[in-house]
Enzyme design. Structure first.
Site, short mmCIF file in Angstrom:
data_model
loop_
_atom_site.label_atom_id
_atom_site.label_comp_id
_atom_site.label_asym_id
_atom_site.label_seq_id
_atom_site.Cartn_x
_atom_site.Cartn_y
_atom_site.Cartn_z
N HIS A 391 0.82 -1.22 0.00
CA HIS A 391 0.00 0.00 0.00
C HIS A 391 0.85 1.27 0.00
O HIS A 391 0.35 2.37 -0.24
CB HIS A 391 -0.93 0.00 1.23
CG HIS A 391 -2.23 0.68 1.00
ND1 HIS A 391 -2.45 1.58 -0.03
CD2 HIS A 391 -3.41 0.63 1.69
CE1 HIS A 391 -3.69 2.03 0.03
NE2 HIS A 391 -4.29 1.48 1.06
N ASP A 395 -2.22 2.43 -4.47
CA ASP A 395 -3.45 2.84 -3.80
C ASP A 395 -4.54 1.80 -4.05
O ASP A 395 -4.47 1.01 -5.00
CB ASP A 395 -3.92 4.21 -4.31
CG ASP A 395 -2.99 5.34 -3.88
OD1 ASP A 395 -2.33 5.18 -2.84
OD2 ASP A 395 -2.93 6.35 -4.60
#
Length: 420
Positions: A391, A395
């Site tokens: 992450h 995204d």
């Protein structure tokens, strides 16, 4: 005289463990011939001699850890002089005989021991096996190997165990290569050393877990159309491509390439304060072996057709199971696909491989009722797919979009063929 040194292997590999000596002291060695097998963090590699001659010295034993550039053997010219070793052995035996009781020193017994010593010299065994046999009084002529021509130390150890254990425990020990501890006989356990590769895998997996912000997103794929296409084309595919079978992995590989082009963040990695976005598509295909899961890479998948991808996957799988993978097969990939469905997995959260940003997980195809429109429910072959991703780089929007692209291309395989 020439030293044989551990060669440069790969940037990330600095040491290895001697898994097996392929040559014994006194054996003739050709230039370029392998003298030992080295187990590294990724693959087993053979260390070869750069000179022809006779192996005159082994500088490390099986199980020893050796570093890149370290000398592990000496290859000399001509025949090896083993008279010193022989005379030392002989003198040690003579000293032992002088200390024996009169009952043990009768001529018949001495003659028997000499015959046994000569017999042991004729048996092809590694130096460590001979040392262990001498130390523990094991007759090498009574030791059975594991199907090869050379007796090894573990063969001698297993022979010792067999003399004090039942046939059942002997078989168990030989098959597992482990040691059973019986502090509590009612709760038996088996303790064994982890292989170098398994220890490295455990370390790397923990590093990924601790050093990435890993998250997994899921989707499901209706496999009806791709299964129908494969069924219609598989016989012709085999004929056109010399027996190569058309599997699902090539479809998912090509779909992954298309999705990586659309979402380049998924084909990236972090290096310090920089993000490196790869402009190549080397896709890792996880392969299950006796040594655990290995991930060799199919190079330049964007430039290969379905048949070339299937052929390379098959070749890499054979090499992996035969322990013939080279370091070039295992490093510098960009993305990985793992198929837990071959083991029956319905859903999982795969762990990112190495410095990559994401991994795609395939799973079992299960027929279940699906609402195909507002008024119709049909039984369809469905597969859950998962994308585990870092992450820090990717995204949620990109991760979901990537997986949705995979889904759309697999459900419409004609579009996938056009993408290719």
């Amino acid at each position: 005289m020439a030293e044989v040194k551990v060669p440069e292997l790969a940037e990330s590999i600095t040491e290895g463990t001697i898994a097996e000596w392929l040559k014994n002291v006194g054996d003739n060695v050709d230039k370029g011939e392998a003298i030992l097998e080295l187990e590294t963090d990724k693959v087993n590699v053979e260390v070869v001699s750069e000179e022809a001659g006779v192996l005159s010295e082994q500088l490390a034993e099986e199980g020893d850890t050796v570093e890149v550039g370290q000398a592990v053997a000496v290859v000399g010219e001509g025949q090896v002089n083993t008279s010193n070793d022989s005379s030392n052995e002989s003198s040690q035996k003579d000293e032992a005989k002088e200390k024996e009781t009169p009952k043990q020193s009768n001529p018949n017994s001495s003659e028997s021991e000499n015959t046994q010593d000569n017999s042991q010299q004729r048996i092809n065994a590694t130096p460590s096996a001979r040392r262990h046999a001498r130390k523990n009084g094991v007759d090498l002529s009574e030791v059975s190997g594991k199907g090869n021509d050379v007796l090894r130390k573990d063969d001698v150890e297993n022979s010792q165990k067999s003399s004090s254990q039942t046939a059942k425990s002997e078989s168990k020990s030989q098959n597992s290569g482990s040691k059973q501890t019986n502090n509590n006989p009612s709760k038996p356990v088996i303790r064994e050393k982890m292989s170098r590769r398994k220890k490295t895998a455990a370390k790397k997996l923990l590093e990924v877990s601790n050093q990435t912000a890993m998250l997994t997103t899921f989707n499901e794929v209706d496999m009806t159309n791709v299964m129908d296409l494969r069924k219609r084309k598989k016989e012709q595919f085999i004929k056109d491509h010399d027996g190569t079978k058309l599997g699902f992995m090539s479809f998912f590989t090509k779909a992954a390439v298309a999705a990586l082009k659309k979402y380049p963040e998924v084909n990236a990695e972090i290096d310090g304060d920089d993000m490196i976005t790869k402009q190549f598509y080397d896709i890792g295909i996880a392969v299950s072996t006796d040594d655990g899961l290995l991930v060799p890479f199919v190079r330049d998948c964007d430039k290969k057709n379905f048949a070339e991808i299937e052929q390379e996957i098959a070749n890499l799988a054979v090499k992996a199971r035969d322990k013939k993978l080279g370091l070039d097969d295992m490093v510098n990939g960009s993305f990985t696909i793992t198929n837990g469905g071959i083991f029956g997995s319905m859903m999982s959260t795969p762990i990112i491989n190495g410095n990559q940003a994401a991994i795609l997980g395939m799973h079992s195809i299960i027929t279940r009722p699906i609402a195909v429109d507002k008024d119709t429910i049909e039984n369809r072959p469905m597969m859950y797919i998962a994308l585990s991703y870092d992450h820090r780089i990717i995204d949620g929007k990109e991760a979901v979009g990537f997986l949705k692209t995979i889904k759309e291309l697999i459900e419409n395989p004609e579009d996938l063929l056009l993408e290719s």
